[in-house]
Design a protein around this motif. Structure first.
Motif, short mmCIF file in Angstrom:
data_model
loop_
_atom_site.label_atom_id
_atom_site.label_comp_id
_atom_site.label_asym_id
_atom_site.label_seq_id
_atom_site.Cartn_x
_atom_site.Cartn_y
_atom_site.Cartn_z
N SER A 54 28.23 -31.31 41.46
CA SER A 54 29.34 -32.18 41.06
C SER A 54 29.27 -32.45 39.56
O SER A 54 28.27 -32.14 38.90
CB SER A 54 29.27 -33.50 41.82
N GLY A 55 30.34 -33.06 39.02
CA GLY A 55 30.36 -33.39 37.61
C GLY A 55 29.21 -34.29 37.18
O GLY A 55 28.50 -33.96 36.22
N PRO A 56 28.98 -35.43 37.86
CA PRO A 56 27.84 -36.28 37.48
C PRO A 56 26.50 -35.57 37.60
O PRO A 56 25.63 -35.72 36.73
CB PRO A 56 27.94 -37.45 38.48
N GLN A 57 26.31 -34.79 38.67
CA GLN A 57 25.05 -34.04 38.81
C GLN A 57 24.87 -33.07 37.65
O GLN A 57 23.79 -32.98 37.05
CB GLN A 57 25.05 -33.27 40.14
N ASN A 58 25.94 -32.33 37.33
CA ASN A 58 25.84 -31.37 36.24
C ASN A 58 25.68 -32.08 34.90
O ASN A 58 25.04 -31.57 33.99
CB ASN A 58 27.08 -30.48 36.21
N GLY A 59 26.28 -33.29 34.77
CA GLY A 59 26.10 -34.08 33.55
C GLY A 59 24.65 -34.44 33.33
O GLY A 59 24.12 -34.35 32.21
N PHE A 60 23.97 -34.87 34.41
CA PHE A 60 22.54 -35.16 34.31
C PHE A 60 21.76 -33.89 33.99
O PHE A 60 20.80 -33.91 33.21
CB PHE A 60 22.03 -35.79 35.61
N ALA A 61 22.15 -32.76 34.62
CA ALA A 61 21.45 -31.50 34.36
C ALA A 61 21.66 -31.05 32.92
O ALA A 61 20.72 -30.56 32.28
CB ALA A 61 21.95 -30.43 35.33
N ILE A 62 22.89 -31.21 32.39
CA ILE A 62 23.15 -30.85 31.00
C ILE A 62 22.29 -31.70 30.07
O ILE A 62 21.67 -31.18 29.13
CB ILE A 62 24.64 -31.03 30.66
N SER A 63 22.24 -33.01 30.33
CA SER A 63 21.42 -33.87 29.48
C SER A 63 19.95 -33.50 29.62
O SER A 63 19.19 -33.52 28.65
CB SER A 63 21.65 -35.34 29.82
N GLY A 64 19.53 -33.12 30.85
CA GLY A 64 18.17 -32.68 31.03
C GLY A 64 17.87 -31.38 30.31
O GLY A 64 16.75 -31.17 29.83
N ASP A 65 18.87 -30.52 30.22
CA ASP A 65 18.73 -29.25 29.50
C ASP A 65 18.75 -29.47 27.99
O ASP A 65 18.04 -28.81 27.24
CB ASP A 65 19.88 -28.32 29.91
N TYR A 66 19.59 -30.41 27.56
CA TYR A 66 19.84 -30.61 26.13
C TYR A 66 18.78 -31.49 25.47
O TYR A 66 18.42 -31.28 24.31
CB TYR A 66 21.21 -31.23 25.97
N LEU A 67 18.31 -32.52 26.21
CA LEU A 67 17.30 -33.43 25.66
C LEU A 67 15.94 -32.75 25.77
O LEU A 67 15.18 -32.96 26.70
CB LEU A 67 17.31 -34.76 26.42
N SER A 68 15.66 -31.93 24.80
CA SER A 68 14.48 -31.07 24.83
C SER A 68 13.32 -31.74 24.11
O SER A 68 13.35 -32.92 23.77
CB SER A 68 14.82 -29.75 24.16
N ALA A 69 12.27 -30.95 23.86
CA ALA A 69 11.15 -31.45 23.08
C ALA A 69 11.60 -31.87 21.69
O ALA A 69 11.02 -32.77 21.08
CB ALA A 69 10.08 -30.35 22.97
N ALA A 70 12.65 -31.23 21.20
CA ALA A 70 13.18 -31.62 19.88
C ALA A 70 13.70 -33.04 19.91
O ALA A 70 13.50 -33.82 18.97
CB ALA A 70 14.29 -30.66 19.47
N SER A 71 14.38 -33.41 20.99
CA SER A 71 14.98 -34.74 21.08
C SER A 71 13.92 -35.82 21.24
O SER A 71 13.98 -36.86 20.60
CB SER A 71 15.95 -34.80 22.27
N PHE A 72 12.96 -35.59 22.12
CA PHE A 72 11.99 -36.63 22.42
C PHE A 72 10.82 -36.63 21.43
O PHE A 72 10.50 -37.66 20.84
CB PHE A 72 11.47 -36.45 23.84
N LEU A 73 10.19 -35.49 21.25
CA LEU A 73 9.02 -35.42 20.39
C LEU A 73 9.39 -35.24 18.92
O LEU A 73 8.91 -35.95 18.05
CB LEU A 73 8.11 -34.26 20.84
N GLY A 74 10.29 -34.28 18.67
CA GLY A 74 10.62 -33.95 17.28
C GLY A 74 11.37 -35.04 16.55
O GLY A 74 11.04 -35.41 15.41
N ILE A 75 12.43 -35.60 17.17
CA ILE A 75 13.24 -36.60 16.49
C ILE A 75 12.48 -37.91 16.32
O ILE A 75 12.53 -38.54 15.26
CB ILE A 75 14.58 -36.83 17.23
N CYS A 76 11.75 -38.32 17.36
CA CYS A 76 10.94 -39.54 17.22
C CYS A 76 9.94 -39.39 16.07
O CYS A 76 9.75 -40.32 15.27
CB CYS A 76 10.20 -39.84 18.52
N GLY A 77 9.32 -38.21 15.98
CA GLY A 77 8.39 -37.97 14.89
C GLY A 77 9.08 -37.91 13.54
O GLY A 77 8.57 -38.44 12.53
N ALA A 78 10.26 -37.29 13.50
CA ALA A 78 11.01 -37.20 12.23
C ALA A 78 11.41 -38.58 11.74
O ALA A 78 11.35 -38.87 10.53
CB ALA A 78 12.24 -36.31 12.41
N ILE A 79 11.84 -39.47 12.65
CA ILE A 79 12.21 -40.83 12.25
C ILE A 79 10.98 -41.61 11.80
O ILE A 79 11.01 -42.35 10.81
CB ILE A 79 12.92 -41.55 13.40
N ALA A 80 9.87 -41.44 12.52
CA ALA A 80 8.64 -42.15 12.17
C ALA A 80 8.15 -41.76 10.78
O ALA A 80 7.65 -42.60 10.01
CB ALA A 80 7.56 -41.88 13.20
#
Length: 532
Positions: A54-80
């Motif tokens: 469904s749309g909501p399921q795929n929305g969560f999957a897209i965010s799971g696909d898109y929020l990668s190591a870059a988003s969590f590890l890389g961006i947090c480190g870049a801001i720090a």
């Protein structure tokens, strides 16, 4: 002092606890993959999850696909480390989704079947366009995979206190083996469910940590981050990392335009049954991704205020260790183990999505579309896809070891630049310009791809800096910008335009262009294979 702090922070780790938490996460996600794999009977199941989400399921999957190591590890480190300039990655990654929503999501889903090349070759000559699209897909996926593998190496090295390159290389190899297992067993269905679970965990963990940081720091968060930084108040203003405004503009173009050309993100639109669900999935993805990127601002500055930029920079994993070290400072080894396991699940989910996209592109587009001219059976396609997955895993391991120590957000930005240069011009021309031709598509994809790669090789990414592939004293960068987007993206658009204008009149069938326009706008016949 910062080195001592880094050593102290890593010696507090409990490797047995960390490995136990990792083992639980891997076991749970592998169970999900195996359960989902029981229904993998057709190519549509393996490549597109049976179009059953469904749309909501795929929305969560897209965010799971898109929020990668870059988003969590890389961006947090870049801001720090770099403050405001690091947060620009979050802004660029989020704004990019508006381009994807308004220009490509529904139209791509309506026109294609499994891969980006299905859309690009619909009204053009199949073999040259499929070959170019497949090569572009493989290159983008490879660059994106490098970032995830580097993030995995840094993360597990931090948890286990491994600070030598050989040990970290072993970690990267283990991640590669797990990645291959996920995709071979589960296909797109298994990968999608892992991404959904991972999105819940990542966003939930981010909310918990952000609330914790605000409870500890309160209104003093930004002031404490500035006081704890060697750059002082400069971390709260632009210009700390990107002193050259042209370099910043180039990065911004790559981030904003790159998402709409990322093959593994585009492939997610084929997992929903209708165009309406495709639109809903993108709206859900924007909400979830937007929430998480707001959290990165709190997490990044929280890491600067509580852990300290020097401690982060000198820890195993370097700049990518900001989020795990913040978790340790807030909740000790247990929270650090949980957050790191979530980050590890993040990496596994993303690399699985990238791998299945690359495998689908090679087996469906090159093997079936080019070599077999559309005559291959589904069984033959699946067999080639499985071999491709093994080869991609090997390349990802070797490449991930080569880029250890690089900021993963920076590496992903290079993948975005290649996608925006090689894929986006051809996608937009195919969807919106009836005069677009096969020559224009081939020139645009190969020209944008080669321009981006050559400029990356000639840039400070490879030469002249402390974090370059070739360190200071081993060469000088010829191209001054770290991201090639400002040059390579216009080149891709220009070559597509010139190639189309110089093509022979009547070289393309206008009826196919009209049919593609109707399909893209209405979704009529979207479930049928595209062969002509």
């Amino acid at each position: 002092m910062s080195v001592l702090a880094a050593v102290e922070s890593t010696t507090q780790n409990n490797p047995v606890l960390n490995i136990s938490i990792f083992g639980v996460f891997v076991a749970v996600t592998m169970f999900i993959v195996i359960r989902a794999a029981r229904n993998n009977k057709t190519a549509a199941d393996f490549y597109a999850g049976g179009r059953s989400f469904s749309g909501p399921q795929n929305g969560f999957a897209i965010s799971g696909d898109y929020l990668s190591a870059a988003s969590f590890l890389g961006i947090c480190g870049a801001i720090a480390i770099n403050g405001y300039d690091g947060f620009l990655y979050s802004v660029g990654f989020l704004v990019a989704w508006l381009v994807a929503l308004l220009l490509v999501a529904e139209l791509m889903r309506n026109t294609g079947k499994f891969t980006m090349a299905d859309v690009l070759s619909f009204r053009l000559k199949q073999r040259p366009v499929r070959m170019a699209a497949a090569i572009s897909t493989l290159v983008v996926c490879f660059f994106y995979l490098l970032a995830q593998m580097a993030g995995a190496g840094g993360l597990v090295s931090l948890l286990l206190g491994i600070n030598d390159r050989i040990g970290t290389a072993v970690v990267v190899a283990v991640v590669g083996v797990l990645m291959v297992g996920y995709v071979l067993i589960g296909g797109m269905k298994g990968t999608t469910w892992v991404q959904i679970v991972k999105a819940f965990l990542l966003i939930g963990g981010g909310i918990v940590m952000a609330v914790w940081v605000l409870a500890v720091q309160g209104v003093d968060l930004l002031g404490n981050a500035a006081a704890n930084s060697p750059h002082g108040a400069a971390v709260l203003a632009p210009g700390l990392q990107y002193t050259n405004p042209v370099d910043f503009l180039s990065l911004g173009l790559a981030l904003v335009l790159g998402t709409a050309g990322l093959p593994h993100v585009l492939m997610r639109f084929y997992t929903v049954p209708t165009a309406k669900e495709a639109r809903r999935s993108v709206v859900w993805a924007i909400m979830l991704i937007g929430l998480f990127y707001l959290l990165t601002l709190v997490l990044g500055y929280g890491a600067a205020a509580i852990v300290g930029p020097d401690t982060i920079a000198n820890a195993p994993g370097g700049v990518n260790s900001a989020a795990p070290l913040l978790a340790q400072a807030l909740g000790g080894p247990v929270l650090m183990g949980i957050i790191s396991a979530v980050a590890f699940a993040t990496i596994l989910a993303v690399v699985a999505g990238l791998t299945i996209t690359a495998a689908a592109s090679f087996s469906h587009d090159i093997f079936n579309g080019v070599v077999k001219r559309g005559a291959a059976t589904e069984k033959e396609e699946r067999k080639v896809a499985n071999v491709t997955i093994l080869v991609i895993g090997a390349f990802a391991i070797v490449g991930g070891i080569a880029v250890l120590g690089q900021n993963v957000a920076f590496l992903v930005a290079l993948a975005f630049a290649i996608a925006a240069s090689a894929n986006l011009p051809t996608i937009l021309y195919s969807l919106f310009w009836r005069g677009f031709t096969t020559r224009g598509a081939v020139w645009s994809m190969y020209g944008g791809l080669l321009t981006a790669i050559v400029l990356i090789v000639l840039s400070p990414v490879f030469f002249g800096g402390e974090t370059s592939v070739l360190k200071t004293g081993e060469g000088t960068a010829i191209f001054p910008l770290s991201n090639p987007g400002i040059i390579s993206i216009p080149v891709g658009f220009l070559l597509g335009w010139i190639g189309s204008l110089t093509s022979k009149k009547g070289s393309e069938d206008p009826r196919l262009a009209a049919e593609m326009e109707v399909r893209s706008l209405t979704g009529h016949g979207a479930e049928k294979a595209v062969q002509h």
